[in-house]
Design an enzyme around this catalytic site. Structure first.
Site, PDB file in Angstrom:
ATOM      1  N   CYS A 162     -11.535   4.032  17.061  1.00 46.20           N
ATOM      2  CA  CYS A 162     -10.288   3.327  16.809  1.00 46.20           C
ATOM      3  C   CYS A 162      -9.422   3.221  18.071  1.00 46.20           C
ATOM      4  CB  CYS A 162      -9.614   4.161  15.720  1.00 46.20           C
ATOM      5  SG  CYS A 162      -8.110   3.629  15.055  1.00 46.20           S
ATOM      6  N   MET A 163      -9.076   4.381  18.638  1.00 46.51           N
ATOM      7  CA  MET A 163      -8.076   4.376  19.707  1.00 46.51           C
ATOM      8  C   MET A 163      -8.617   4.825  21.058  1.00 46.51           C
ATOM      9  SD  MET A 163      -5.838   3.120  17.905  1.00 46.51           S
ATOM     10  CE  MET A 163      -4.863   2.810  19.350  1.00 46.51           C
ATOM     11  N   LYS A 194       0.840  -1.210   0.000  1.00 43.50           N
ATOM     12  CA  LYS A 194       0.000   0.000   0.000  1.00 43.50           C
ATOM     13  C   LYS A 194       0.869   1.252   0.000  1.00 43.50           C
ATOM     14  CE  LYS A 194      -2.300  -0.906   3.787  1.00 43.50           C
ATOM     15  NZ  LYS A 194      -1.599  -2.151   4.099  1.00 43.50           N
ATOM     16  N   GLY A 203      -3.935   2.628  14.862  1.00 39.96           N
ATOM     17  CA  GLY A 203      -4.385   2.261  13.529  1.00 39.96           C
ATOM     18  C   GLY A 203      -3.992   3.246  12.450  1.00 39.96           C
ATOM     19  N   GLN A 204      -4.319   4.506  12.666  1.00 43.42           N
ATOM     20  CA  GLN A 204      -4.141   5.487  11.598  1.00 43.42           C
ATOM     21  C   GLN A 204      -2.787   6.187  11.699  1.00 43.42           C
ATOM     22  OE1 GLN A 204      -8.027   7.563  10.500  1.00 43.42           O
ATOM     23  NE2 GLN A 204      -8.334   7.096  12.654  1.00 43.42           N
ATOM     24  N   MET A 257      -7.562  -3.519  17.419  1.00 45.70           N
ATOM     25  CA  MET A 257      -9.013  -3.369  17.479  1.00 45.70           C
ATOM     26  C   MET A 257      -9.762  -4.540  18.129  1.00 45.70           C
ATOM     27  SD  MET A 257      -9.585  -0.418  16.635  1.00 45.70           S
ATOM     28  CE  MET A 257      -7.959   0.082  17.114  1.00 45.70           C
TER      29      MET A 257
END
Ligand code: MGD
Ligand code: MGD
Ligand code: SF4
Length: 750
Positions: free
Chosen positions: A167-168, A78, A372-373, A335
């Protein structure tokens, strides 16, 4: 050695094949005829790999790994395949206003005046609680800091949220309740020293591939290194495990408590550590004794946990022993732990194991939540881009924190609204009820990604709400609900900072110009704020570098202090970890340890000092087992879990534009256990209907040994098969993070 794009893609395709057996990634070499290579950070996951963007003829034509950043030049597919995304035909290149139902190109002036006019009208009629900002862990640090300042300081509105809530938030809740401050104390370097990896609720191989590679290399370098993977699915990550523990989803709390029980039972705990550096606390926030903790754990013998989770007691004992007997244990989670109605508690229980055994604050010994991000940490968590936060760990509900921020922002005392704003699910519920009437979004696609999304799409579709979206691609689902769309400069088309999982801030330098009329979001936000009537002094920024300097000053009096990270320095170096109090400081590898963490004086009497807590002691919490919000029953007998695949990013707006990635996963599917498929007469490729209490949908079956019986999995990248129409928006009462990972579902062959 120079590599052509074709050769590079060929190498990348080989890497995809390797990925399937757990040996990911390629290392690109060569400088191959570029005009220049510009330093940046990968656009995708929280690993935060450093990249070099190859520019030729004013275009970004190639991306390779930065050898000087933590990823040592490696990238996953990616990260390497960005160019087709930048130049996709779906880019939004002009401001758009919906006219007669159609998004129609207009000038910047018209779009900004129209949007500001709508916000001003709502502010006048309904007050500041009726407007909101919804942002993203993928926006730049400067963008989120600025948006949060505009709303909280400029409009007196605390409805500032963003997808990190999805998410977090539970990881933040876990760090804050256990240690008093957010963010991990360790770093990626711990991977190179750990002798036991406890990976729970993380599919590291697909979601943090470069860290997975580092874990796999560590294992290859020392055959005594043990890997435990605790996941109800036998993921690609599990395939390199010495012990894969599958269990009934949602029962981690029982398993983790049972591990603690066994550790104490076998005297594998470290009383010198927990006696000196830890308090024990019950759910009423009362201090209790170690003996009380032991009594509490008596309800979680490995046998009792086996009855709840399905994990054999002997396996629980083995895990506990490996965890406690290794010379250095690193826990990694994501997650599977956070997206749960007891996500904060699950985070606490992982920290408990480290505090109980003293496996913390030493190389290779650390609890480490994977973010995650790419900028959930640096952008949203650190700058305070959520409805209860102010910058650098300050809280809206604390009067002294508000007063401090009012002083730093030059506001009159009492300007900041003392009431926290709405969290994400509450915000969209309020939108549905007509209580929030104007919403500005940046770098997120909630009409696809919110749980129980039919309900929230209906909220976005209300005729009396105004929705302005700053979005790079025309085909994002949320655009269907937008009244105005503003075109942002994307990724390396503007400059700014990303902060990844290990507290590392790295600069993305501007490599190319944005297309058409697209502009950096910092400038969009400044112009919009001025037109909304925000005091121009509050938004007196020409570019993101000026915002960065203010943010450095705002963080300076706090333990987040990164004053030493000047823009100039960041341009030269490939990422620095905070705290970093002065320009000579190299950045911090381990927090809370004297001699390592610059926040602790060198002559401090205690080696470990958890300074987020009043007495410097971390907390071992007594957290009981609690199951999922919606357990399977006779009507809906299966568990539906949702998540990611390696080649797609979230809602697919970017990765679906790369032919190599699209081909590997062209559409969503349902993964189910071979034993269940056999019982229902389902074969690979058959159509299977999934039905929850919210909606139903048909997917093609993938029959394998990944899911355990009774569990099905669907990835959420596919806009044509929106699995979030079926998911549940129940959330953790502490963190308010939704339980995407578990809901009850009926499965039938079509
Ligand atoms: P997920 O697929 O969401 O990925 O990264 P991960 O959390 O690693 O879920 C992780 C695992 O949780 C799954 O394997 C699932 O089986 C397991 N799980 C489900 N229920 C339970 C349970 O009850 N207990 C336990 N212990 N495990 C359970 C997410 C991360 O990935 C995030 S948050 C983001 S924002 C990024 N997104 C992303 C992406 O979209 N694509 C790719 N390729 N990488 C990404 N990286 C980041
Ligand atoms: P993204 O696809 O990352 O998903 O959910 P979203 O944030 O909604 O959305 C980013 C959007 O920003 C895209 O539309 C993209 O085109 C746009 N964009 C890209 N670059 C730029 C830019 O530079 N500027 C601007 N303005 N726009 C840009 C993610 C969310 O999904 C997360 S973080 C989690 S952890 C949840 N996970 C999850 C799950 O595990 N299961 C299910 N079922 N749903 C989930 N939803 C959540
Ligand atoms: Fe990008 Fe994450 Fe892959 Fe690194 S591991 S290249 S940050 S997607």
């Amino acid at each position: 050695m120079a590599v052509s794009r074709r050769e590079f893609l060929k190498a990348s395709a080989a890497a995809t094949a390797l990925m399937a057996i757990g040996a990911p990634v390629v290392k690109a070499a060569g400088s191959d005829g570029m005009d220049r290579w510009v330093k940046g950070v990968c656009r995708f996951c929280g690993t935060g790999c450093g990249v070099l963007v190859g520019v030729r003829g004013g275009k970004a034509v190639m991306v390779k790994g930065d050898p000087n950043n933590h990823n040592a030049g490696f990238l996953c597919l990616k990260g390497a395949l960005m160019p087709p995304i930048i130049y996709a035909k779906e880019r939004v290149t002009k401001p758009l206003i919906r006219k007669n139902g159609k998004l129609t190109p207009v000038s910047w002036d018209e779009a900004l005046d129209y949007t500001a006019g709508k916000f001003k009208a709502v502010l006048k009629s309904d007050g500041p609680n009726a407007v909101a900002f919804y942002g993203s862990g993928q926006a730049l640090t400067e963008e989120t800091y600025l948006a949060s300042k505009i709303f909280k300081a400029g409009l007196r509105c605390n409805n500032v949220e963003g997808n990190p809530r999805l998410c977090m938030a539970s990881a933040v809740g876990g760090y804050v309740t256990t240690f008093g401050k957010d963010e991990p104390m360790g770093s990626y370097e711990d991977i190179d020293a750990a002798t036991c990896f406890f990976i729970i609720g993380s599919n590291t191989s697909e979601c943090h591939p470069i860290l997975f590679k580092r874990i796999a290399s560590r294992k290859q370098s020392d055959k005594n290194v043990k890997i435990i993977v605790v996941d109800p699915r036998k993921t690609n990550t599990a395939r390199i495990a010495d012990l894969h523990v599958s269990f009934k989803p949602g029962t981690d709390l029982a398993i983790l408590n049972a591990m603690a029980y066994h550790i104490i039972q076998e005297e594998l705990d470290n009383p010198r550590f927990h006696g000196r550096y830890v308090n024990f606390m019950n759910n009423k926030k009362e201090k209790v004794s170690f003996e009380d903790y032991q009594k509490f754990l008596a309800d979680y013998t490995p046998e009792k946990a086996e009855a709840l989770s399905g994990v054999p007691a002997a396996t629980i004992r083995k895990m506990a022993q490996w965890f406690a007997e290794s010379s250095a244990t690193m826990s990694l989670w994501c997650m599977g732990i956070n997206q749960r109605i007891r996500g904060v508690w699950a985070n606490n229980l992982i920290h408990n194991l480290h505090l109980l055994t003293g496996k913390i604050g030493k190389p290779g010994s650390t609890p480490f939540s994977l973010t995650g991000q790419p900028n959930a940490c640096g952008g949203v968590r650190d700058t305070g881009g959520l409805s209860h936060l102010l910058p650098a760990g300050r809280l809206i509900k604390k009067a002294e924190h508000r007063a401090e921020m009012e002083k730093l922002w030059g506001l009159a005392p009492g300007t900041i609204n003392p009431k926290p704003g709405l969290h994400t699910v509450a915000l969209y519920n309020a939108l549905g009820q007509g209580k929030v009437k104007a919403l500005l979004m940046l770098c997120t696609n909630p009409a696809h990604s919110l749980p129980n999304v039919n309900k929230h799409q209906a909220a976005l579709a209300r005729k009396d709400t105004f929705v302005c979206v700053i979005e790079a691609f025309r085909d994002a689902e949320t655009l269907k609900f937008a009244d105005v769309v503003l075109p942002p400069a994307f990724w390396c088309e503007r400059e700014g900072v990303y902060g990844c999982s290990e507290r590392r801030y790295s600069l993305i330098s501007k490599a190319i110009d944005p297309p058409g009329q697209a502009r950096p979001s910092v400038n969009i936000l400044v112009d919009l704020a001025k037109r909304m009537g925000v005091d121009p002094k509050l938004v007196n920024f020409k570019n993101s570098a000026e915002v960065w300097d203010e943010w450095r000053a705002v963080a300076r009096p706090t333990p987040y202090n990164f004053w030493g990270m000047t823009r100039e320095r960041m341009r030269k170096e490939s990422g620095i970890r905070w705290p970093c109090p002065d320009e000579k400081h190299p950045g911090t590898n381990i927090r809370y340890v004297r001699g390592e963490d610059p926040n602790i004086p060198k002559d401090h009497p205690r080696k470990y000092h958890f300074y987020g807590k009043p007495d410097g002691r971390a907390v071992i919490w007594l957290r009981p087992y609690k199951g999922a919000a919606e357990e399977p029953d006779a009507q809906y007998p299966f568990v539906l879990t949702t998540g990611r695949v390696i080649d797609h990013w979230h809602t697919g707006t970017m990765t679906m534009k790369v032919p190599e990635l699209r081909k590997s996963f062209p559409k969503a599917y349902v993964e189910l256990a071979a034993a269940d498929a056999k019982k229902m007469g389902i074969n690979n490729g058959d159509n299977v209907k999934l039905e929850t209490r919210r909606d139903k949908m048909v997917f093609q079956a993938r029959v394998s040994d990944v899911c355990r019986p009774g569990l099905v999995f669907v990835p959420f990248f596919d806009v044509h098969l929106l699995i979030n129409k079926l998911t549940l928006d129940a959330f953790d009462p502490g963190s308010k993070q939704p339980e995407y990972k578990i809901c009850a579902v009926r499965v039938s062959k079509v």
